[in-house]
Design a protein around this motif. Sequence first.
Motif, PDB file in Angstrom:
ATOM      1  N   UNK A  66     -14.997   3.900 -27.798  1.00 54.32           N
ATOM      2  CA  UNK A  66     -15.950   3.808 -28.901  1.00 54.32           C
ATOM      3  C   UNK A  66     -15.543   2.661 -29.805  1.00 54.32           C
ATOM      4  N   UNK A  67     -16.533   2.019 -30.400  1.00 57.71           N
ATOM      5  CA  UNK A  67     -16.265   0.934 -31.318  1.00 57.71           C
ATOM      6  C   UNK A  67     -15.584   1.481 -32.569  1.00 57.71           C
ATOM      7  N   UNK A  68     -14.671   0.706 -33.105  1.00 58.65           N
ATOM      8  CA  UNK A  68     -13.897   1.081 -34.285  1.00 58.65           C
ATOM      9  C   UNK A  68     -14.808   1.615 -35.390  1.00 58.65           C
ATOM     10  N   UNK A 104      -8.291   4.538 -40.804  1.00 59.65           N
ATOM     11  CA  UNK A 104      -8.467   4.610 -39.353  1.00 59.65           C
ATOM     12  C   UNK A 104      -7.490   3.686 -38.647  1.00 59.65           C
ATOM     13  N   UNK A 105      -7.267   2.502 -39.199  1.00 56.81           N
ATOM     14  CA  UNK A 105      -6.332   1.564 -38.592  1.00 56.81           C
ATOM     15  C   UNK A 105      -4.924   2.159 -38.518  1.00 56.81           C
ATOM     16  N   UNK A 164       1.434   6.234 -27.452  1.00 56.98           N
ATOM     17  CA  UNK A 164       0.932   6.040 -26.100  1.00 56.98           C
ATOM     18  C   UNK A 164      -0.349   6.814 -25.816  1.00 56.98           C
ATOM     19  N   UNK A 165      -1.007   7.290 -26.878  1.00 56.92           N
ATOM     20  CA  UNK A 165      -2.182   8.128 -26.722  1.00 56.92           C
ATOM     21  C   UNK A 165      -3.498   7.387 -26.903  1.00 56.92           C
ATOM     22  N   UNK A 166      -3.437   6.159 -27.392  1.00 60.68           N
ATOM     23  CA  UNK A 166      -4.652   5.428 -27.710  1.00 60.68           C
ATOM     24  C   UNK A 166      -4.535   3.999 -27.224  1.00 60.68           C
ATOM     25  N   UNK A 167      -5.622   3.507 -26.652  1.00 53.53           N
ATOM     26  CA  UNK A 167      -5.709   2.109 -26.284  1.00 53.53           C
ATOM     27  C   UNK A 167      -6.657   1.407 -27.241  1.00 53.53           C
ATOM     28  N   UNK A 185     -15.933 -10.202 -34.725  1.00 60.87           N
ATOM     29  CA  UNK A 185     -14.760  -9.629 -34.094  1.00 60.87           C
ATOM     30  C   UNK A 185     -14.924  -8.113 -34.061  1.00 60.87           C
ATOM     31  N   UNK A 186     -14.622  -7.489 -32.936  1.00 62.83           N
ATOM     32  CA  UNK A 186     -14.757  -6.042 -32.794  1.00 62.83           C
ATOM     33  C   UNK A 186     -13.503  -5.461 -32.149  1.00 62.83           C
ATOM     34  N   UNK A 187     -13.322  -4.161 -32.351  1.00 62.93           N
ATOM     35  CA  UNK A 187     -12.244  -3.433 -31.686  1.00 62.93           C
ATOM     36  C   UNK A 187     -12.835  -2.145 -31.128  1.00 62.93           C
ATOM     37  N   UNK A 188     -12.407  -1.791 -29.932  1.00 62.10           N
ATOM     38  CA  UNK A 188     -12.844  -0.571 -29.286  1.00 62.10           C
ATOM     39  C   UNK A 188     -11.620   0.309 -29.061  1.00 62.10           C
TER      40      UNK A 188
END
Length: 124
Positions: A35-37, A51-52, A62-65, A75-78
């Motif tokens: 999902x998008x940030x 959230x960041x 190690x639970x989130x990519x 600029x986006x982050x997923x």
Amino acid sequence: MTTGASASQGAAFDAAFRHPTRLTVAAFLSACDEAEFATVRDYCQVSDSVLSKAASALEAAGYLGIRKGAAGKRFRAWLCLTDDGRDALARHLEALQALASAARDAGAARAESEPSRSAAQPNA
């Protein structure tokens, strides 16, 4: 918090999910590939910085990519839950359910062993 032996046996509480925002993020992401940030932020009703911070903590565990890139000129982050994150979340939720079930069972057993307060005291 102290729990009885029956409630804590086999419990797999995970400190990574102790903070409500981290638990909410993981639960939300467990239902999708990614999902998008901004979508996750809006669902969790938190600021970008909150959230960041939660995402960084889950990523460190190690639970989130986190995938970063451009979508058009922006600029986006997923965010996505890793397989380890899905497994850890499932164990954590099972431990919470076991705790809740043990507490309900203990409350029911106690209620059966004590006379009812409402039967002993007439309504005022």
